[in-house]
Structures are given as C-alpha cells and as structure tokens.
Scaffold this motif. Structure first.
Motif, PDB file in Angstrom:
ATOM      1  N   THR A 117     -39.851  -5.186  33.550  1.00 58.41           N
ATOM      2  CA  THR A 117     -38.923  -5.739  32.573  1.00 58.41           C
ATOM      3  C   THR A 117     -38.750  -4.813  31.372  1.00 58.41           C
ATOM      4  O   THR A 117     -37.751  -4.878  30.695  1.00 58.41           O
ATOM      5  CB  THR A 117     -39.397  -7.122  32.093  1.00 58.41           C
ATOM      6  OG1 THR A 117     -40.784  -6.999  31.715  1.00 58.41           O
ATOM      7  CG2 THR A 117     -39.272  -8.147  33.197  1.00 58.41           C
ATOM      8  N   GLY A 118     -39.711  -3.966  31.119  1.00 56.12           N
ATOM      9  CA  GLY A 118     -39.564  -3.057  29.989  1.00 56.12           C
ATOM     10  C   GLY A 118     -40.881  -2.438  29.613  1.00 56.12           C
ATOM     11  O   GLY A 118     -41.914  -2.755  30.209  1.00 56.12           O
ATOM     12  N   PRO A 119     -40.884  -1.570  28.614  1.00 57.67           N
ATOM     13  CA  PRO A 119     -42.123  -0.883  28.227  1.00 57.67           C
ATOM     14  C   PRO A 119     -43.220  -1.832  27.761  1.00 57.67           C
ATOM     15  O   PRO A 119     -44.394  -1.480  27.792  1.00 57.67           O
ATOM     16  CB  PRO A 119     -41.680   0.020  27.071  1.00 57.67           C
ATOM     17  CG  PRO A 119     -40.218   0.148  27.219  1.00 57.67           C
ATOM     18  CD  PRO A 119     -39.735  -1.114  27.839  1.00 57.67           C
ATOM     19  N   SER A 120     -42.843  -3.044  27.319  1.00 55.11           N
ATOM     20  CA  SER A 120     -43.890  -3.930  26.803  1.00 55.11           C
ATOM     21  C   SER A 120     -44.376  -4.928  27.849  1.00 55.11           C
ATOM     22  O   SER A 120     -45.138  -5.831  27.523  1.00 55.11           O
ATOM     23  CB  SER A 120     -43.378  -4.669  25.562  1.00 55.11           C
ATOM     24  OG  SER A 120     -42.209  -5.362  25.884  1.00 55.11           O
ATOM     25  N   ALA A 121     -43.951  -4.761  29.101  1.00 47.55           N
ATOM     26  CA  ALA A 121     -44.480  -5.632  30.156  1.00 47.55           C
ATOM     27  C   ALA A 121     -45.916  -5.226  30.445  1.00 47.55           C
ATOM     28  O   ALA A 121     -46.229  -4.045  30.486  1.00 47.55           O
ATOM     29  CB  ALA A 121     -43.636  -5.487  31.417  1.00 47.55           C
ATOM     30  N   PRO A 122     -46.828  -6.207  30.628  1.00 48.54           N
ATOM     31  CA  PRO A 122     -48.203  -5.827  30.966  1.00 48.54           C
ATOM     32  C   PRO A 122     -48.271  -5.199  32.354  1.00 48.54           C
ATOM     33  O   PRO A 122     -47.549  -5.606  33.263  1.00 48.54           O
ATOM     34  CB  PRO A 122     -48.964  -7.147  30.914  1.00 48.54           C
ATOM     35  CG  PRO A 122     -47.950  -8.219  30.925  1.00 48.54           C
ATOM     36  CD  PRO A 122     -46.649  -7.641  30.474  1.00 48.54           C
ATOM     37  N   ALA A 123     -49.140  -4.202  32.494  1.00 50.95           N
ATOM     38  CA  ALA A 123     -49.229  -3.480  33.763  1.00 50.95           C
ATOM     39  C   ALA A 123     -49.630  -4.404  34.902  1.00 50.95           C
ATOM     40  O   ALA A 123     -49.267  -4.182  36.038  1.00 50.95           O
ATOM     41  CB  ALA A 123     -50.232  -2.331  33.633  1.00 50.95           C
TER      42      ALA A 123
END
Lengths: 382, 535
Positions: free
Chosen positions: B424-430
C-alpha cells in the motif's frame, strides 16, 4: 468427535475478538482505564462506599479547577521521566526496572548543588546535569553486567534499586543532612530551583523539561539513525545484526538514556518540588515513582507522546485520590486509588489475553481428551 | 525398476503395519508438500526415506506420527483407519519419532526425561519404575547411557540414545528417525546402525529419513524416494544401484542443456527455470577465499578448508543438501560468524573479522537465507526495512544523524516501482506483505547498494513461480552488468540453470567445482550424497 469450527456462538466471539485485537493502541489504553475504573467502582460498592460520589470527588480533585489541574500535572512530571526510562529500554528490547534507584541517585546528586554557589540560571543547569549524569552512571552498572557477563537486567536493576535506596538513606542521614533539620538534607538554594509555574501549587517549570525531554526521546527514536538502530535491535536482534547494528551499543545507549531520564526525575522531585527542595529522610516524595512510571509507560504504550497523556491521567489519579479520602461522610481511602491503578495495568493485558483464548481453549480440549482416553485411538475403518 | 510398488502387492499385504494412502498435504500458505503419496511400512524392515530438501520427507513422517493432519488421503492399519490428534495418540498406537532436534530437558537426567514422556496430567510421577524399565531396556537393546547425569552434559550421540530409549520405552512398533546421523561421529553411526538392525530383528519397523546415499546402501532394506512431494521410487535396496537412486532423487537426465532451458523432470509439475543467458564475460576476481574453516553451532568444522574465487560477471553457484556448511560459509563471509582460520578478501581487502556494515561498505550485498530472522524487521515499515544496513549512508542521513524520511520514502517508492513490490505504500508494515514481495523488498534493498558482489542464499525459497523467476532474472541481469554473484541454493535446478560455475558442497568441502554443462544430474546427485565420482 465434534468439530469446533462452526458454532453459532463462535462467530460472535470471533467478532469481539477481532474488534478487540484490532483496536488502535490508544483506544486500548482508554479501554483499559475504563475497565480499571469500573473494577474500582465494583470494589468500592462491595465495601460499602458510594462509587459515584467517590469518583466525582476524584474527578473534582484532579481536574476541578486551576489549582487541581496544576497539582495533577505536577504529580505527573516525575512519572513522565521514569516512564521514559522504562519505555526507551523496552524499545531496545530490554526490561529495565531500575528507574526507581536511578532516580534516587539523581535526586541525591541534584542536592549536591547546595554545596557551592553559581549564578541563578547556571546553578539550575549544573544541577540538572548532575542529576542526569548520576542517573546515567548508575544505570551503567546493570548495563555492563548484562553486556559483559550476560546478567539479566531484570535481576540486576532490582538489586541496584535496593543498593541505591539504602545508599541514599545513608547519604540523607549522614552526608547531605542539614545540621539544623536532621530529618532532611540541606535545601537546594534558590538559584538552583525550578521557578514555580502556578503560584500556590507544586507545579514548577520542571514540567517544561519533562515535555521537552519527551519530545527529544521521540525525535531520537523515530528520526535519527541511532534511534532507528535501537528500535531495530529491540524488535529483531538478528536482523539488526545483519544490518550491521551493534546490539551491545544500542543496549548501552538505551540504558544510558534511560538513566538520564530517571536522573532527571530525581532533579524534578528535588529542585522542582516545593516546599522542601530537599530529600526528606525515608524518601517519601520519591518512593515508588519509578515503579508507577512503569504503569504509565504501559498505558502510554511505550510511546513518548502517549506517555505524556498517561502521566497526566496517573497524576490526576494521585492528586484526586487525596481529595477523595477527605470527601463526604464516608470517605474512600487512598489505597482504593492504587487498586484502580493496578486494575488498569491488568486491563492493559486484556487484548493480549484475548489473543490467548484460542490457545487456552485448545489446552482445555487437550486435557479433556487426555482424561477421556481409555481406549486406543483407532476408529472403525471406512 | 518399478516406479511405485504395485497396487496388487499391497492389497494382499497381510503383513503391513501402517499404510499411508494417497496422501496430499497442502500447507496453509499454499505450499504443496506431498502429492498423492502412498507408502507402506512393514514390520521387521528398515525403510530409507530419501529425497532432497523440500521433497516432503519430513512432512510425510509428521503425518505418520500424528504431528500433522493430511489434507487428503488417509492412514490405515490392519485394524482400520487411524487418525491421530496428537503425537501422544500416535505414541499410544505404537509410532515413535526421534526428531533431528532432540526434545529433551537439558537439566533433567535421562530417567527424568523418560519419566516426563510418560507423564499424564494428574498421574503420580514414577521415577523408580521408569529407572527399572530403562535398565531393562538398556540390557535388552545394548544401548548404554548414564542415567543420572543431566542430559545437557552428555555427548550428542548419547543424547540421541536417550531420545531413542525414550521412544522405545513406550513400546513402539514403528520407529521414525529424522536424519539421525547428521550429528553423530562415524563410530556413533556404527553403534546406531547395530542397534537398528537388532530392533529390526525384534520385528520393529524402522523409517530412516536421510539424504546420504552411503547410509541408505549400508542399512536399509527398502528405499522410498520422494521428489517434489511425490513418491518417485519404492524399491528393494538389493535391486538398485546408488547411481539409480541418485538419479531418482534429483530427477531425470535432461537432454536440452545446450538450449539453456531446464525443465523439471516430473511431467505433472512443470516449473521451467529458463535462462536466456549470454556467454559469461568473466571479469576480474572479486571474492577470494582461501583455506577457510568455520565452526558451526554443533559441528566443530562446518566449513572445512575451502578455497575458491568468484569473478565479476559470473554466477558461482553452491549446490548441496542443506546443513553441509553453506549457511556457515555465507555467515562467515558477511560478518555474522567468526572464521576459525583462512582468509577471505574482496578486491584484495580482508573481510574476515569485520562487522557486517564494514563489509557492505566494501561492496557486498547479502540476500539472507531466512528473510524473517535476518532480512527484515517484520514490525518495521517498508521504508524502515528499505534502509536496514544502509541507514547510515549519507543519502539517508542528515546532520545530527537525523534520518531524511522524505528521501527514504522516495527511495522506497522507486524500489517498489522497479522491483514490482505490491504494497500500500512506504509506511505499510513489512509483515503485511506476501512472502514474494518481502523477498523483492530485500533484493531491491540489496541491489540498490550497487554492490560488487551479491551473496544470495536461498533467494527464491518459498516463493511462487512468478516471484522466483523475477528474482532469478534480476540476479542474471546483475551478472550481465559485470557483478559477481555467489548463489547458494538447495534447489538443484536453480543452481544448475543460473550458474556459470557450480560447486557441490558436502560436509564442509567442495566435492567438485565444474561448469554446469560438464555435470549430469546423476553425478550431481551422487556428489550431493557424499559419494565421490571418478573422472
């Protein structure tokens, strides 16, 4: 042999579970506070107190006016620092319960500024520095034991708490003692005191130091490479090592920073706490602030900003609780406030508990099977 | 040679103890571990269960011993169908398993450990009865272990004997041993085999999981060969040669090596690993390893005096069954494990004894074999994971060590685009990413370092075909751009298809280093099983 997958009630239970486990951390904390207050109410009711009147008194005592609000904040200030001590180390993957002892040492160091004179502002800064360094140095004991000998920080910090407690008892009684007032240490001179923020209350400028330090911890942990390393090491040490992060370094750093926070708690409760500006024999002003800080840290979800709100809440409970015990014809003892605090801390674990339910149910079924098993597990062939 | 034991045989099978019929096992993540596998276990017989990593050996034995339920198929005994809800029930039925990692309480003595295995809730503890039983068993079986020493003080071989005694004390009829010799010294192996023969004489059925061809030859009566979850061979040991077994284990000879397209052998699972490679343009030496020895966690010499070079513009593949020192080798080269002796240099600069970050600075990218333990901090966001190991580089870090989240996020978006990472984006948890996307994130992060050498360990493990192919293509592309690649993989097809040179590793040593064209699969199978090939 019934299958447990499809039960009519199961869907409802699962729904509740999903809701609770998916709760935002902040909501979880609020929920825990509500549950804690409810448990307190039930207990008060059982022992014949009127919970509504008691809580009304508590609320009024905590936030009923400028004076009350100022007192609540003042009581929250040291908790912010000790909660940060705990939280920084949790973020680094450790369970540091040494805030209590590090705070004692910080307070004793702060009192030492009474023995020399400096210009007003500088004197205060030197006192803060003394306390911060003393707290950090005291925290290095457990940290080094852990790094060099693998001693669990839980054990060593508890030990260090006792050592520092009696060390400071001794210092207060024999070294830093005021020759004219043997029940306390020498007083911190006016030039090294935090100015009072709201006249007539305990609230001093120490609150700004607390908020500023909180923000600093936030910036360090989430916006610097050092903080990034600390959090990575705390969450997945193996991956951190792969990323070239020295776990020993992050441990040492977080312990030291936590020690600084605890030392500052000591500074706030001596240089910033009227009217005594000294350590009283038996440490009544300091006792348990370190441990309460752990509760604040949990409710604040180990986040520096969350801790600010949680500290205000606990400060309010403390300040309001004092009012509660004088209120009405059948006043509620202060101990009830501590019951509520305990219930809140326990309630913090509810979401975890709900995650445990399936495992518990499985264990129960296993036990039932074991007891029921008398025949071999062979079924009739198909 | 018959591919599977014929049906009519087993139908009359009066003497069988247990039969797994048409077992299929699909794990919750979609991995198919077993496909329609049918095996029969008979009393008084030692059966070898042979196969590569991931062939389904362990899954099959777990189903037999009640640790896992099959997705399809059933397990039958002469008494009817059996279903085990737990290992305890399987044990009561007479099936015991000795795992590769012992299930012993280190501070307990042998007696206490065995008593623990007999323990039922709310039943009294029977230490003295257990001791008598154990002494009887030891006299009977010739297995000797000290009874009153905490098992953590015992040698590994002795611990294994405690484990076997533990299972025997439950009166099992079927004993399953998972890679029992991997931790033993040659002498202990002899002892173990003697014991197994004696137990066979008593009429017990024994299943031995192994990948060592030598052992299969010396002890088993019958061999069941698994490949990619299917039973591809079920043969009497007397009727087959090691060469035939090796071939069964790794698949059929492929005639199309010249076309540089490798296809897997079994017709029902076509997973082609294709590579349209230009001829390697070998550059200068990048990694030079000489006489390197590394200690393992349990073995004193996991890597045993290796010497090799990896050049720019080539993929150097290391094949072999896992646990033969590959992990230790990679860890030593990436700063995660100290080396005992030898040297390793990158562009003639020493890397042994450096910490991982210093090694990365010399131009090393490391795609680790376990992405959850090493490669990612799962609760971290994509952005946070994308700078792991490079978080102190100037492009991501401003004055006062402040992280430049703006630049980092831009970097992550570029990675997501270039490596087709679905998130979903750079701030999605791995941890919210699928395995394939997690691996792409790691690969993207490592290749963005613009390394001189990529050390890739099991880079496609557990990935779906598309993601695996993507990562293989990326590695080949890096090679074509003149980078050195050290590829360690238990997937033989992958190593053979991608590598310009292949080393086959067995017990810490290279059995052979050759161009893939020079190797046929039978030879590779033999080498992987520790059997040297002449000429």
């Amino acid at each position: 042999m019934t299958t447990t997958d499809v039960r009519p009630r199961g869907r409802w239970v699962r729904g509740v579970r999903r809701t609770l486990t998916g709760l935002h951390p902040a909501l979880e904390s609020v929920l825990a506070a509500v549950v804690g207050l409810l448990v307190g109410a039930v207990l008060m009711y059982i022992w014949g107190y009127d919970p509504w009147r008691a809580y009304w008194a508590l609320l009024r005592g905590a936030f009923g006016g400028d004076y009350e609000i100022a007192s609540s904040i003042a009581r929250g200030v040291p908790l912010i620092f000790t909660a940060l001590t705990f939280s920084i180390c949790v973020r680094a993957g450790m369970f540091n319960i040494g805030a209590e002892g590090q705070m004692y040492i910080g307070a004793a160091a702060a009192v030492c500024v009474a023995y020399f004179q400096l210009p007003a502002g500088l004197h205060l800064l030197v006192g803060i520095l003394f306390a911060a360094v003393a707290g950090a140095v005291w925290s290095l004991g457990p940290a080094l034991l852990k790094l060099t000998r693998g001693v669990s920080e839980v054990i060593s910090t508890i030990m260090f708490n006792w050592i520092s407690r009696f060390l400071v008892f001794y210092l207060v009684a024999f070294v830093l003692v005021d020759p004219r007032q043997a029940q306390r240490t020498v007083r911190i001179p006016v030039s090294a005191r935090f100015p009072i923020l709201v006249q007539g209350t305990d609230l001093s400028y120490a609150v700004f130091m607390a908020v500023a330090f909180s923000l600093l911890v936030y910036v360090v942990l989430w916006h610097t490479a050092v903080g990034y390393e600390v959090r990575a090491a705390g969450l997945t040490p193996t991956a951190a090592r792969y990323g070239g992060i020295s776990i020993k370094r992050t441990m040492l750093l977080s312990f030291a920073l936590g020690g600084v926070a605890a030392g500052l708690a000591g500074a706030a409760t001596t240089m910033g706490l009227p009217p005594t500006y000294a350590i009283i024999s038996g440490l009544p002003e300091l006792m348990n602030l370190g441990f309460d800080g752990m509760a604040v840290a949990m409710v604040g979800r180990n986040h520096p900003i969350g801790i600010l709100f949680a500290a205000l809440f606990f400060g309010g409970l403390n300040a309001g609780g004092r009012v509660m015990q004088f209120y009405g014809s059948n006043p509620v003892p202060l101990e009830m406030v501590r019951v509520v605090m305990g219930a809140i801390v326990l309630a913090m674990a509810i979401p975890e508990l709900i995650r445990l339910f399936p495992a518990l149910a499985e264990a129960g079924r296993g036990l039932a099977r074991t007891i029921a098993r008398r025949k071999p597990a062979t079924e009739e062939g198909a | 040679m018959s591919q599977t034991s014929s049906r009519s045989d087993t139908e009359q099978g009066d003497g069988y103890f247990l039969r797994a019929e048409r077992i299929t096992k699909v794990y919750s993540d979609g991995t198919v571990a077993l496909r329609d596998a049918t095996v029969e276990i008979r009393p008084g017989e030692i059966v070898g269960l042979l196969g590569e990593n991931g062939a389904g050996k362990t899954t099959l034995t777990k189903i037999l011993s009640g640790l896992l339920p099959p997705t399809r198929g059933r397990v039958v005994s002469p008494r009817g169908q059996v279903k085990f809800a737990s290992p305890r029930e399987a044990l009561d039925f007479g099936i015991g398993m000795v795992h590769q990692h012992f299930a012993l309480v280190g501070t307990f003595t042998a007696v206490e450990n065995v008593a623990l295995s007999h323990e039922r809730p709310f039943a009294p503890l029977t230490l003295s009865a257990t001791r008598e039983r154990l002494e009887g068993l030891m006299a009977e079986s010739g297995l000797k272990v000290p009874l009153d020493v905490p098992v953590e003080k015992l040698a590994v071989g002795e611990q294994q004997r405690v484990e076997i005694l533990k299972v025997l004390s439950q009166d099992v009829d079927l004993l399953i041993l998972d890679e029992p010799t991997s931790v033993l010294t040659p002498l202990e192996v002899d002892d173990l085999f003697q014991l197994l023969r004696r137990l066979r004489g008593e009429g017990k059925a024994i299943v031995l999981i192994t990948h060592k061809l030598k052992e299969v030859g010396s002890i088993t009566d019958r061999v069941i060969v698994l490949r990619k979850g299917a039973v591809v061979g079920d043969v009497q040991m007397a009727e087959v040669t090691k060469e035939e077994l090796a071939q069964l284990m790794v698949g059929k000879e492929i005639g199309t090596r010249a076309a540089q397209v490798v296809e897997l052998s079994t017709d029902d699972i076509p997973v082609p690993i294709s590579r349209h490679k230009e001829e390697a343009k070998r550059g200068s030496g990048v990694l030079h390893v000489e006489n390197l020895s590394v200690a393992g966690d349990t073995k004193s010499q996991a890597v045993d005096g290796l010497t090799f070079d990896v050049f720019g513009g080539e993929i150097f593949g290391i094949a072999g069954v896992e646990g033969n020192g590959q992990t230790e080798l990679v860890e030593a080269l990436t700063g995660l494990r100290p080396a005992m002796e030898g040297t390793a240099t990158i562009h003639e600069k020493n890397i042994l004894g450096l910490d991982p970050r210093q090694i990365y600075k010399l131009g090393v990218a490391h795609i680790p074999e376990d992405r959850w333990v090493l490669g990612l901090v799962l609760p971290f966001t994509l952005a946070e994971n994308a700078i792991l190991g490079v978080h102190r580089w100037d492009q991501f870090r401003g004055p006062l060590s402040i992280l430049r989240w703006g630049k980092i996020n831009a970097h992550v978006r570029a990675l997501m685009e270039r490596f087709e990472i679905q998130a979903t984006g750079p701030s999605a948890p791995a941890k919210s990413l699928s395995g394939g996307n997690q691996q792409k994130l790691i690969v993207g992060r490592e290749l963005a370092k613009d390394p001189a050498i990529v050390i890739a360990s099991q880079p496609t493990r557990g990935l779906d075909v598309g993601a695996a192919q993507y990562i293989r293509d990326t590695l080949v592309e890096m090679r074509d751009r003149g980078r050195a690649i050290l590829l360690v993989s238990a997937d033989l097809d992958e190593v053979l298809a991608l590598s310009d040179r292949v080393a086959i590793m067995y017990e810490g040593k290279f059995m052979a280093v050759a161009r893939p064209e020079e190797l046929d699969r039978q030879k590779v199978g033999m080498l992987m099983g520790g059997v040297g090939v002449k000429g």
